[in-house]
Design a protein around this motif. Structure first.
Motif, mmCIF file in Angstrom:
data_model
loop_
_atom_site.group_PDB
_atom_site.id
_atom_site.type_symbol
_atom_site.label_atom_id
_atom_site.label_comp_id
_atom_site.label_asym_id
_atom_site.label_seq_id
_atom_site.Cartn_x
_atom_site.Cartn_y
_atom_site.Cartn_z
ATOM 1 N N LYS A 190 14.338 98.380 44.565
ATOM 2 C CA LYS A 190 13.811 98.337 43.190
ATOM 3 C C LYS A 190 12.321 98.660 43.133
ATOM 4 C CE LYS A 190 17.803 97.134 41.456
ATOM 5 N NZ LYS A 190 18.599 97.056 42.689
ATOM 6 N N ASP A 191 11.778 99.192 44.241
ATOM 7 C CA ASP A 191 10.373 99.582 44.267
ATOM 8 C C ASP A 191 10.201 100.980 43.677
ATOM 9 O OD1 ASP A 191 9.591 97.227 45.511
ATOM 10 O OD2 ASP A 191 9.877 98.068 47.529
ATOM 11 N N GLU A 192 9.056 101.220 43.049
ATOM 12 C CA GLU A 192 8.772 102.556 42.543
ATOM 13 C C GLU A 192 8.569 103.511 43.705
ATOM 14 O OE1 GLU A 192 5.738 104.877 39.454
ATOM 15 O OE2 GLU A 192 5.582 102.704 39.738
ATOM 16 N N LEU A 193 9.095 104.732 43.566
ATOM 17 C CA LEU A 193 9.012 105.710 44.645
ATOM 18 C C LEU A 193 7.572 106.152 44.858
ATOM 19 C CD1 LEU A 193 12.146 107.967 43.983
ATOM 20 C CD2 LEU A 193 11.970 105.814 45.246
ATOM 21 N N ALA A 194 7.189 106.237 46.113
ATOM 22 C CA ALA A 194 5.838 106.668 46.479
ATOM 23 C C ALA A 194 5.941 107.864 47.412
ATOM 24 C CB ALA A 194 5.092 105.523 47.163
ATOM 25 N N ALA A 195 4.801 108.482 47.727
ATOM 26 C CA ALA A 195 4.772 109.635 48.622
ATOM 27 C C ALA A 195 5.461 109.291 49.943
ATOM 28 C CB ALA A 195 3.327 110.064 48.871
ATOM 29 N N PRO A 196 6.247 110.216 50.521
ATOM 30 C CA PRO A 196 6.441 111.602 50.063
ATOM 31 C C PRO A 196 7.572 111.765 49.047
ATOM 32 C CG PRO A 196 7.588 111.280 52.120
ATOM 33 C CD PRO A 196 6.936 109.960 51.808
ATOM 34 N N SER A 197 8.093 110.651 48.524
ATOM 35 C CA SER A 197 9.239 110.730 47.607
ATOM 36 C C SER A 197 8.819 110.734 46.143
ATOM 37 C CB SER A 197 10.187 109.549 47.872
ATOM 38 O OG SER A 197 10.697 109.592 49.188
ATOM 39 N N ASP A 198 7.579 111.163 45.879
ATOM 40 C CA ASP A 198 7.100 111.225 44.501
ATOM 41 C C ASP A 198 7.051 112.665 43.984
ATOM 42 O OD1 ASP A 198 5.061 112.122 46.099
ATOM 43 O OD2 ASP A 198 3.492 110.884 45.197
ATOM 44 N N ASP A 199 7.889 113.522 44.589
ATOM 45 C CA ASP A 199 7.895 114.946 44.226
ATOM 46 C C ASP A 199 9.045 115.295 43.293
ATOM 47 O OD1 ASP A 199 9.791 114.395 46.121
ATOM 48 O OD2 ASP A 199 9.427 116.184 47.338
ATOM 49 N N TRP A 200 9.555 114.306 42.586
ATOM 50 C CA TRP A 200 10.701 114.486 41.700
ATOM 51 C C TRP A 200 10.310 115.182 40.392
ATOM 52 C CZ3 TRP A 200 9.573 111.846 37.263
ATOM 53 C CH2 TRP A 200 8.676 110.790 37.361
ATOM 54 N N LYS A 201 11.340 115.692 39.711
ATOM 55 C CA LYS A 201 11.107 116.342 38.420
ATOM 56 C C LYS A 201 12.335 116.126 37.529
ATOM 57 C CE LYS A 201 9.334 120.465 38.375
ATOM 58 N NZ LYS A 201 9.231 121.945 38.503
ATOM 59 N N LEU A 202 12.107 115.657 36.313
ATOM 60 C CA LEU A 202 13.153 115.485 35.318
ATOM 61 C C LEU A 202 12.805 116.299 34.089
ATOM 62 C CD1 LEU A 202 13.382 112.879 37.189
ATOM 63 C CD2 LEU A 202 14.351 111.732 35.201
ATOM 64 N N SER A 203 13.776 116.458 33.203
ATOM 65 C CA SER A 203 13.521 117.141 31.939
ATOM 66 C C SER A 203 13.983 116.264 30.789
ATOM 67 C CB SER A 203 14.243 118.486 31.877
ATOM 68 O OG SER A 203 15.653 118.305 31.856
ATOM 69 N N ILE A 204 13.311 116.380 29.655
ATOM 70 C CA ILE A 204 13.735 115.725 28.418
ATOM 71 C C ILE A 204 13.897 116.813 27.370
ATOM 72 C CG2 ILE A 204 11.316 115.137 27.870
ATOM 73 C CD1 ILE A 204 12.475 112.733 26.286
ATOM 74 N N THR A 205 15.084 116.864 26.761
ATOM 75 C CA THR A 205 15.447 117.967 25.871
ATOM 76 C C THR A 205 16.039 117.427 24.574
ATOM 77 O OG1 THR A 205 16.011 119.268 27.844
ATOM 78 C CG2 THR A 205 16.738 120.129 25.713
ATOM 79 N N PRO A 206 15.595 117.916 23.418
ATOM 80 C CA PRO A 206 16.200 117.485 22.158
ATOM 81 C C PRO A 206 17.682 117.898 22.100
ATOM 82 C CG PRO A 206 14.092 118.561 21.757
ATOM 83 C CD PRO A 206 14.448 118.827 23.183
ATOM 84 N N LYS A 207 18.538 116.984 21.667
ATOM 85 C CA LYS A 207 19.937 117.315 21.479
ATOM 86 C C LYS A 207 20.084 118.146 20.212
ATOM 87 C CE LYS A 207 23.086 114.313 22.628
ATOM 88 N NZ LYS A 207 23.936 113.107 22.739
ATOM 89 N N SER A 208 21.282 118.664 19.981
ATOM 90 C CA SER A 208 21.534 119.518 18.823
ATOM 91 C C SER A 208 21.122 118.808 17.531
ATOM 92 C CB SER A 208 23.020 119.889 18.763
ATOM 93 O OG SER A 208 23.305 120.665 17.619
ATOM 94 N N GLY A 209 20.340 119.503 16.724
ATOM 95 C CA GLY A 209 19.879 118.942 15.463
ATOM 96 C C GLY A 209 18.627 118.094 15.585
ATOM 97 N N SER A 210 18.115 117.942 16.802
ATOM 98 C CA SER A 210 16.918 117.140 17.028
ATOM 99 C C SER A 210 15.733 118.020 17.405
ATOM 100 C CB SER A 210 17.166 116.103 18.136
ATOM 101 O OG SER A 210 18.161 115.172 17.756
ATOM 102 N N LYS A 211 14.556 117.421 17.436
ATOM 103 C CA LYS A 211 13.330 118.163 17.749
ATOM 104 C C LYS A 211 12.274 117.195 18.242
ATOM 105 C CE LYS A 211 11.444 117.593 13.099
ATOM 106 N NZ LYS A 211 10.840 118.245 11.919
ATOM 107 N N PHE A 212 11.216 117.739 18.827
ATOM 108 C CA PHE A 212 10.035 116.952 19.135
ATOM 109 C C PHE A 212 9.131 116.908 17.899
ATOM 110 C CE2 PHE A 212 11.073 118.322 23.589
ATOM 111 C CZ PHE A 212 11.317 117.044 24.083
#
Length: 219
Positions: A76-98
């Motif tokens: 349950k620890d937050e990931l630190a180097a070298p495992s901090d090279d992750w990448k996620l995306s956040i995308t509006p669903k249909s009919g949504s927007k930023f």
């Protein structure tokens, strides 16, 4: 109007925001009273009224906000180097927007994991992994994120890896692993058999390239 806005029986009105601007939360309710001279007084608690300069009531809005942390499922620890090279995306669903009107994906990573004022109440957004942390398995689970008018962020998913606390989205990750199974002739133990694991191309998750040795034990 009243002669003294502090009077208990003074007529009082509530100024209440019912729909925040995109990217913002609802402002606090304000109580207002006016005297016979047309001077406006306001209060947040309906008790301590102060004169409103020029009768211009100032309403302060806060941006909605969320953050994201990647954690190890086991510790349950937050990931630190070298495992901090992750990448996620956040995308509006249909009919949504930023809040800026765009509908294209935004990147969440270790250097950009706090966002203010991008979500719109009533809209939904999908979060998924693009690049897994070093030493961990890439997950295919998807989370749906939303925010209400008060700025409270919610997360829905079929997976238990996603949760949210105080508008911080927590994502659990599993380390990758391997096992070696050696079988021997019936009646003959393979206990004590030694192996080594050596990178041929690339390195281990910690950046090392030295061989790792391990010994078979029977349970």
């Amino acid at each position: 109007p009243v002669s003294n806005p502090a009077e208990d029986d003074a007529h009082t009105y509530i100024v209440k925001e019912v729909l925040p601007a995109d990217g913002y939360t609802l402002s606090a309710e304000m109580y207002v009273r006016m005297n016979y001279e047309g001077e406006l007084f306001a209060s947040l608690d309906n008790q301590n009224f102060e004169r409103v300069e020029g009768n211009n009531l100032v309403v302060v809005n806060k941006l909605n906000a969320f953050s994201l942390v990647m954690k190890d499922r086991e510790t349950k620890d937050e990931l630190a180097a070298p495992s901090d090279d992750w990448k996620l995306s956040i995308t509006p669903k249909s009919g949504s927007k930023f809040s800026d009107g765009s509908k294209s994906s935004k990147t969440i990573n270790n250097t950009q994991k706090e966002f203010k004022g991008i979500l719109v109440p009533g809209c939904e957004y999908e979060i998924k992994e693009i690049d897994e942390p070093t030493g961990y398995i890439r997950f295919k689970d998807i989370a749906t994120v939303s925010v209400n008018n008060n700025g409270v962020v919610s997360v829905k998913s079929d997976s238990d890896r996603f949760s949210v606390r105080d508008n911080c989205i927590e994502v659990l990750n599993e380390k990758n692993s391997l096992s070696v199974v050696k079988t021997g002739v019936k009646g003959h133990s393979v206990n004590g058999t030694g192996f080594s694991l050596t990178p041929v191309q690339g390195t281990f998750a910690d950046g090392s390239s030295d061989a790792v040795s391990f010994t078979m034990t029977e349970s």
